[in-house]
Design a protein around this motif. Structure first.
Motif, mmCIF file in Angstrom:
data_model
loop_
_atom_site.group_PDB
_atom_site.id
_atom_site.type_symbol
_atom_site.label_atom_id
_atom_site.label_comp_id
_atom_site.label_asym_id
_atom_site.label_seq_id
_atom_site.Cartn_x
_atom_site.Cartn_y
_atom_site.Cartn_z
ATOM 1 N N UNK A 168 7.374 5.085 -7.491
ATOM 2 C CA UNK A 168 7.052 3.878 -8.052
ATOM 3 C C UNK A 168 7.452 2.570 -7.674
ATOM 4 N N UNK A 169 8.989 2.860 -6.981
ATOM 5 C CA UNK A 169 9.710 1.557 -6.600
ATOM 6 C C UNK A 169 8.661 0.984 -5.238
ATOM 7 N N UNK A 170 8.107 2.093 -4.475
ATOM 8 C CA UNK A 170 7.490 1.772 -3.283
ATOM 9 C C UNK A 170 6.143 0.825 -3.660
ATOM 10 N N UNK A 171 5.556 1.454 -4.523
ATOM 11 C CA UNK A 171 4.311 0.658 -5.387
ATOM 12 C C UNK A 171 4.636 -0.598 -5.808
ATOM 13 N N UNK A 172 5.831 -0.586 -6.736
ATOM 14 C CA UNK A 172 6.217 -1.854 -7.068
ATOM 15 C C UNK A 172 6.521 -3.149 -6.144
ATOM 16 N N UNK A 173 7.170 -2.590 -5.106
ATOM 17 C CA UNK A 173 7.767 -3.457 -3.949
ATOM 18 C C UNK A 173 6.543 -3.992 -3.043
ATOM 19 N N UNK A 174 5.566 -2.902 -3.151
ATOM 20 C CA UNK A 174 4.303 -3.422 -2.116
ATOM 21 C C UNK A 174 3.703 -4.373 -2.978
ATOM 22 N N UNK A 175 3.455 -4.393 -4.212
ATOM 23 C CA UNK A 175 2.849 -5.440 -4.841
ATOM 24 C C UNK A 175 3.596 -6.632 -4.960
ATOM 25 N N UNK A 176 4.643 -6.577 -5.373
ATOM 26 C CA UNK A 176 5.767 -7.538 -5.612
ATOM 27 C C UNK A 176 5.830 -8.426 -4.150
ATOM 28 N N UNK A 177 6.038 -7.807 -3.046
ATOM 29 C CA UNK A 177 6.476 -8.497 -1.801
ATOM 30 C C UNK A 177 5.138 -8.455 -1.222
ATOM 31 N N UNK A 178 4.079 -7.948 -1.596
ATOM 32 C CA UNK A 178 2.869 -8.126 -0.813
ATOM 33 C C UNK A 178 2.814 -7.390 0.427
ATOM 34 N N UNK A 179 3.336 -6.099 0.396
ATOM 35 C CA UNK A 179 3.567 -5.557 1.676
ATOM 36 C C UNK A 179 2.539 -4.337 1.463
ATOM 37 N N UNK A 180 1.280 -4.349 2.233
ATOM 38 C CA UNK A 180 0.471 -3.241 2.091
ATOM 39 C C UNK A 180 1.077 -1.756 2.771
ATOM 40 N N UNK A 181 1.819 -2.075 3.942
ATOM 41 C CA UNK A 181 2.164 -0.946 4.731
ATOM 42 C C UNK A 181 3.208 -0.163 3.649
ATOM 43 N N UNK A 182 4.035 -0.722 2.636
ATOM 44 C CA UNK A 182 4.880 0.158 1.631
ATOM 45 C C UNK A 182 3.807 1.121 0.823
ATOM 46 N N UNK A 183 2.760 0.607 0.498
ATOM 47 C CA UNK A 183 1.886 1.223 -0.266
ATOM 48 C C UNK A 183 1.598 2.543 0.542
ATOM 49 N N UNK A 184 1.032 2.533 1.817
ATOM 50 C CA UNK A 184 0.731 3.645 2.784
ATOM 51 C C UNK A 184 1.669 4.578 3.041
ATOM 52 N N UNK A 185 3.082 4.153 3.295
ATOM 53 C CA UNK A 185 4.338 4.897 3.442
ATOM 54 C C UNK A 185 4.920 5.612 2.141
ATOM 55 N N UNK A 186 4.515 4.987 1.108
ATOM 56 C CA UNK A 186 5.232 5.327 -0.209
ATOM 57 C C UNK A 186 5.322 6.986 -0.259
ATOM 58 N N UNK A 187 4.067 7.756 0.016
ATOM 59 C CA UNK A 187 4.194 9.137 -0.346
ATOM 60 C C UNK A 187 5.105 9.641 0.726
#
Lengths: 235, 252
Positions: free
Chosen positions: B210-229
């Motif tokens: 949840x943190x990764x997805x939140x930060x990915x959206x908040x900071x606009x960092x797509x790689x965080x979404x990919x690496x979240x899992x």
């Protein structure tokens, strides 16, 4: 670039379609057979004392859980990928998190629109590029480095990884599914049905444990369907 | 070849000794070879028909290169997840099932469901060679179903794309969402009664994701979404190790 007569262009595209359909299908069938061949060998010749009842019960439980996803996913991705790339994508895997981004980047960088011939060709080349990178990194980092890693890491650590990797994967996947689906109603219904099955139905009928997930899936589909929001655009 | 070393009749818990059998390695590399062959055939066909599709050779190269570059991050993210699963399934099964055809979520889910039908739990003392073989087989049949649907549906969709697209769109959104959510929530909740450490692991992974997805959206960092899992699994395994060492694991 030589200019082609319209008739020649049509013939060339038809030829391309024939080649990719035939070879795409043949290579996918080969991939299917080889990928099932490994475990089949283990089951038949591994001398592990596996009965066919055990085998088919397990397969039936997995089928009961995921059959909807198998039916829906190929239909969902078809419009974006085009027919030729379908045979690539469903063998290479990781479509939404790896292949689709690659396709979109490639189409953008040459200014091709999805669904056009240019777009389909860009998609095919992008997937080939993604596959090259992916196969190489799997082979080097998982095949060689990972196998070495698992042989040197202390047994205590691999034991923990083995016992807890399922809840670790599921905790993350549940959150990902809830956030990316953005469907509040099905989410709440799924939680309710699962809790009911796990903590009410199973204690009453313990024999259902092996199909509990399939029961939850089918139950959730039925309830979510009848409880769907009718306000959404009519079909 | 006679596997004479496997005389324990499947009750041994030494999974990696059978998971790394040469036959399984050969099959895993066979799938790699098939994908390479397919790519070569496709690239040659695309080169030949490029002028007819209104695309230049240079544009084909650009597409290949940008597809490759875009795949670096997601591929390494998959590598991280795959390594975390090596102890459970061994290298050949992880390469084919997690790395290629399937994905971590479906494959571990399918393996768990298969193990449950045998009264076993993935990873503990009930996870014998026999259970591994059945789980691996069930996972592979699962992956085969995706390919089978693709093989059957693609020619049909090509012919009657518009007809199928006219199916009530709600069926294509509500039904798969419900199926997917119920499957993963059911498998996840099924982990809770096993031990306090299982519950802690499940929650840690969920929070980190949840943190990764939140930060990915908040900071606009797509790689965080990919690496979240990958991040979520590794963080949860660290916490699991601590919890397990502290005696919160299942009573053996």
């Amino acid at each position: 670039m030589t200019t082609l007569s319209p008739a020649q262009a049509t013939a060339d595209l038809a030829e391309f379609d024939r080649t990719t359909s035939r070879w795409g299908r043949l290579t996918m069938i080969a991939g299917l057979i080889i990928s099932v061949g490994g475990p089949l060998y283990l089951v038949l010749f591994g001398n592990l004392g596996i009965t066919s009842t055990q085998l088919w019960t397990a397969v039936a439980a997995v089928l009961g859980t995921f059959f909807v996803i198998w039916l829906v996913e190929p239909i969902t991705y078809f419009p974006i990928l085009g027919p030729a790339a379908m045979y690539q994508a469903f063998m290479i895997g990781n479509i939404s998190n790896k292949l689709l981004p690659s396709v979109l980047v490639a189409q953008t960088s040459i200014g091709a629109r999805p669904g056009t011939e240019r777009g389909n060709f860009a998609a095919i080349m992008a997937i080939c590029g993604a596959a090259a990178v992916h196969l190489l990194s799997l082979l080097v980092f998982v095949g060689i480095l990972g196998t070495w890693l698992i042989s040197v890491v202390p047994a205590g650590v691999t034991d923990v990884a083995r016992i807890y990797v399922l809840p670790a994967v599921m905790g993350a996947v549940i959150v990902q599914a809830i956030i990316s689906m953005k469907q509040l109603r099905p989410t709440l219904i799924a939680f309710a049905v699962v809790l009911l099955v796990q903590f009410v139905l199973l204690p009453l009928v313990p024999g259902l444990a092996m199909v509990s997930t399939a029961i939850s899936v089918i139950g959730t589909i039925i309830i979510a369907w009848f409880a769907r929001k009718e306000a959404q655009p009519a079909a | 070849m006679m596997p004479t070393q496997l005389v324990e009749n499947g009750s041994s818990t030494n999974i990696l000794s059978i998971a790394n059998m040469p036959v399984l390695w050969a099959c895993a590399l066979g799938v790699f070879a098939v994908i390479i062959l397919q790519s070569v055939i496709y690239i040659r066909a695309a080169r030949k028909a490029a002028p007819a599709a209104g695309i230049t050779g240079a544009e084909l190269k650009t597409s290949f290169r940008s597809g490759a570059v875009a795949a670096i991050g997601p591929s390494l993210a998959v590598v991280l997840v795959a390594i975390a699963l090596l102890a459970l399934f061994g290298t050949p099964a992880v390469l084919v099932r997690i790395g290629l055809i399937g994905s971590a979520a479906y494959e571990t889910g399918a393996a768990n469901i298969a193990a449950t039908t045998m009264g076993a739990t993935l990873g503990d003392a009930t996870y014998t060679q026999q259970v591994f073989a059945v789980a691996f087989f069930a996972m592979s049949i699962g992956g085969a179903m995706w390919m089978l649907t693709t093989l059957i549906a693609t020619p049909l969709l090509k012919r009657g794309e518009h007809k199928l697209a006219k199916v009530n769109p709600l069926i294509m959104t509500v039904v798969p969402a419900a199926a997917l959510l119920a499957a993963f929530i059911s498998i996840g909740i099924g982990e809770i009664p096993k031990s306090a450490a299982h519950l802690i692991t499940l929650l840690t992974a969920g929070v980190v994701m949840a943190l990764c997805l939140f930060l990915a959206k908040r900071l606009n960092r797509v790689w965080l979404r990919e690496w979240g899992l990958g991040f979520a699994i590794v963080a949860a395994l660290f916490v699991a190790y601590a919890a397990h060492t502290a005696g919160l694991g299942p009573v053996a």
